[in-house]
Write a protein that holds these residues in place. Sequence first.
Motif, PDB file in Angstrom:
ATOM      1  N   ALA A  44      -3.569   6.263   6.699  1.00 39.89           N
ATOM      2  CA  ALA A  44      -4.981   6.642   6.762  1.00 39.89           C
ATOM      3  C   ALA A  44      -5.838   5.448   7.166  1.00 39.89           C
ATOM      4  O   ALA A  44      -6.778   5.584   7.961  1.00 39.89           O
ATOM      5  N   MET A  45      -5.523   4.264   6.642  1.00 37.80           N
ATOM      6  CA  MET A  45      -6.287   3.059   6.977  1.00 37.80           C
ATOM      7  C   MET A  45      -6.180   2.746   8.469  1.00 37.80           C
ATOM      8  O   MET A  45      -7.191   2.521   9.140  1.00 37.80           O
ATOM      9  N   LEU A  77       0.830  -1.202   0.000  1.00 37.82           N
ATOM     10  CA  LEU A  77       0.000   0.000   0.000  1.00 37.82           C
ATOM     11  C   LEU A  77       0.866   1.254   0.000  1.00 37.82           C
ATOM     12  O   LEU A  77       1.959   1.260   0.577  1.00 37.82           O
ATOM     13  N   ASP A  78       0.369   2.288  -0.614  1.00 36.02           N
ATOM     14  CA  ASP A  78       1.019   3.585  -0.529  1.00 36.02           C
ATOM     15  C   ASP A  78       1.111   3.972   0.947  1.00 36.02           C
ATOM     16  O   ASP A  78       0.146   3.783   1.692  1.00 36.02           O
ATOM     17  N   PRO A  79       2.247   4.510   1.407  1.00 34.68           N
ATOM     18  CA  PRO A  79       2.381   4.860   2.836  1.00 34.68           C
ATOM     19  C   PRO A  79       1.272   5.764   3.361  1.00 34.68           C
ATOM     20  O   PRO A  79       0.815   5.589   4.498  1.00 34.68           O
TER      21      PRO A  79
END
Length: 159
Positions: free
Chosen positions: A138-139, A131-133
């Motif tokens: 955010a997740m 995943l993008d950092p």
Amino acid sequence: MRQSTKGDDMADEALISERLDRFFDELHRIDVAYADYGRRVGLPASALCVLDYLYDHDGASQKAICEYTMLPRQTVNNVVSSFVEQGYVRLAESEGDRRVKAVRLTEEGRRYCNAMIAPERAAEYRAMSGLDPALRDAMVRGMEVFGREFRRRLGEARV
């Protein structure tokens, strides 16, 4: 500034309901993936869950295992007894309370636990690292905030 209308409120409710459905459907699919992995390696979900906990908490009490995994006491007792019979764990006196038995991995149990849990943990790591950092942060932040708010609201719920 625009006034909120009944139609806007209904649209918001529908959107929130749809997001909740998607959120909990995805959590369910993750649970199914863990259960499928357990079947593929020949472990019931309950045994995999106990091993996963012991991977990070070797020497935990059965009570602690129950509290974290949310498995019934009898289920944890059966899993631990099976692991004792197989030579994967031994029961030892707890340092704090002699009446409490600590579940400790044997050397063979540590190898077995690592063989079962390391691939699961590696898959989790690879999925997260893909995943993008910013999305990752955010997740996790969103889950923490949602979880805190959900626990508070459910704690206030009355039947």
